[in-house]
Motif scaffolding. Structure first.
Motif, PDB file in Angstrom:
ATOM      1  N   SER A  40       0.755  -3.994   3.190  1.00 56.38           N
ATOM      2  CA  SER A  40      -0.698  -3.256   3.472  1.00 56.38           C
ATOM      3  C   SER A  40      -1.092  -3.778   4.843  1.00 56.38           C
ATOM      4  O   SER A  40      -2.176  -3.457   5.996  1.00 56.38           O
ATOM      5  CB  SER A  40      -1.919  -4.362   2.785  1.00 56.38           C
ATOM      6  OG  SER A  40      -1.308  -3.698   1.496  1.00 56.38           O
TER       7      SER A  40
ATOM      8  N   ALA B 161       0.359  -1.084   0.041  1.00 57.18           N
ATOM      9  CA  ALA B 161      -0.013  -0.164  -0.010  1.00 57.18           C
ATOM     10  C   ALA B 161       0.662   1.550  -0.558  1.00 57.18           C
ATOM     11  O   ALA B 161       1.990   1.358   0.349  1.00 57.18           O
ATOM     12  CB  ALA B 161      -0.909  -0.123   1.172  1.00 57.18           C
TER      13      ALA B 161
ATOM     14  N   HIS C  13      -2.939   3.005   1.783  1.00 55.54           N
ATOM     15  CA  HIS C  13      -3.306   2.982   2.910  1.00 55.54           C
ATOM     16  C   HIS C  13      -4.181   3.445   4.079  1.00 55.54           C
ATOM     17  O   HIS C  13      -3.944   4.201   4.065  1.00 55.54           O
ATOM     18  CB  HIS C  13      -2.087   2.688   3.815  1.00 55.54           C
ATOM     19  CG  HIS C  13      -1.427   1.947   4.926  1.00 55.54           C
ATOM     20  ND1 HIS C  13      -2.381   2.139   6.167  1.00 55.54           N
ATOM     21  CD2 HIS C  13      -1.491   1.062   5.692  1.00 55.54           C
ATOM     22  CE1 HIS C  13      -1.901   1.057   7.153  1.00 55.54           C
ATOM     23  NE2 HIS C  13      -1.218   0.171   6.338  1.00 55.54           N
TER      24      HIS C  13
END
Length: 294
Positions: free
Chosen positions: A237, A88, A282
């Protein structure tokens, strides 16, 4: 690695590993500044800065849990199957521009002029190597023997060119790249125009590729257009939301400190920072940007 906010409790210590690139490159300059800020301004946090081959290695380190934060070109994260799973973004930081550096008095004026020449295509594991590999493929110059390839990082490329060991080198970085600027102050070099290949890269690989200009102010060389790709600061992530929030906040609130480390960080702003497609933001970073949305 969670920051504990409860009154009367000591925050749990956390260590973050920031994967950067060459010591003379933009990643290392901004990453080192971010590391110092994180250690100084985030409670119970110790940041370690890692010297790496850059983008592709940084992504590998994050996906294998050997680094927590890393800089990478967006094209390294994009394939026909979509973006790299498990990664992310905290922010889009700036655009990397692909430099093809050659001697100003030499015969190389186009990409095709590299045929039969000795050229560094970037260090193995770097974003430069990924972009150059795709560029040579669309230019039908990727077959063995078309060029004599060397896989050198920025520092080794600078030395090899100055010693006449190679005829040119590629490097992808934010403007200005300090090593290239210093090299040109010592002798005369030029940047080769690569802009005509952007359309082929977009249609073959990804729409992340765009045309950007290298102005005369960057290296005191004639202005030239080249290939550019967004540069992202990425994390796993699985990173705790509180930490991602804190890091995104530092990027925005302490941009002046990062820009003092390298001018490329001056391009950081909230509107461009959230443009990380096709890599998702994120949730912690997204929460920070929502909290400060004008």
């Amino acid at each position: 690695m969670t920051l504990t906010a409860c009154v009367g409790r000591t925050p749990e210590s956390r260590r973050i590993r920031i994967a950067t690139g060459s010591p003379s490159g933009v990643y290392y300059a901004i990453g080192s500044a971010l590391g110092r800020l994180s250690t100084r301004e985030l409670p119970a946090t110790q940041a370690d800065v890692m010297v790496t081959a850059a983008s592709a290695e940084n992504v590998r380190l994050i996906t294998s849990n050997q680094a927590d934060v890393g800089f990478t070109q967006a094209d390294v994260l994009v394939s026909g199957a979509g973006s790299t799973p498990g990664v992310a973004a905290l922010a889009r930081v700036y655009d990397d521009l692909l430099h093809l550096v050659v001697r100003a008095d030499g015969p190389i004026k186009t990409l095709e002029d590299l045929k039969g020449r000795t050229v560094s295509v970037g260090a193995h594991g770097s974003g430069t190597a990924v972009t150059v590999g795709r560029l040579l493929a669309v230019a039908q110059m990727s077959e063995s023997g078309v060029i004599d390839r060397r896989e050198l990082g920025l520092d080794d490329s600078l030395q090899a060119l100055s010693r006449f060991e190679i005829d040119g080198f590629f490097f992808s970085g934010g403007l200005p790249v300090a090593g290239i600027k210093q090299l040109n102050s010592q002798s005369r070099y030029r940047i080769v125009d690569l802009s005509k290949w952007v359309g082929d890269l977009r249609s073959t690989y990804s729409e992340v590729y765009v045309v950007r200009s290298v102005p005369i102010s960057a290296y005191q060389t004639p202005p030239v257009a080249t290939i550019a790709v967004p540069n992202l600061l990425v994390v796993s992530s699985a990173m705790r939301e509180e930490l991602a929030f804190d890091l995104a906040r530092l990027l925005m609130e302490r941009r002046d400190v990062l820009a003092a480390a390298h001018p490329a960080a001056e391009r950081l702003d909230i509107r461009s920072a959230i443009a990380t497609e096709p890599v998702p933001l994120h949730p912690g970073a997204a929460r920070y940007y929502r909290s400060v949305k004008p």
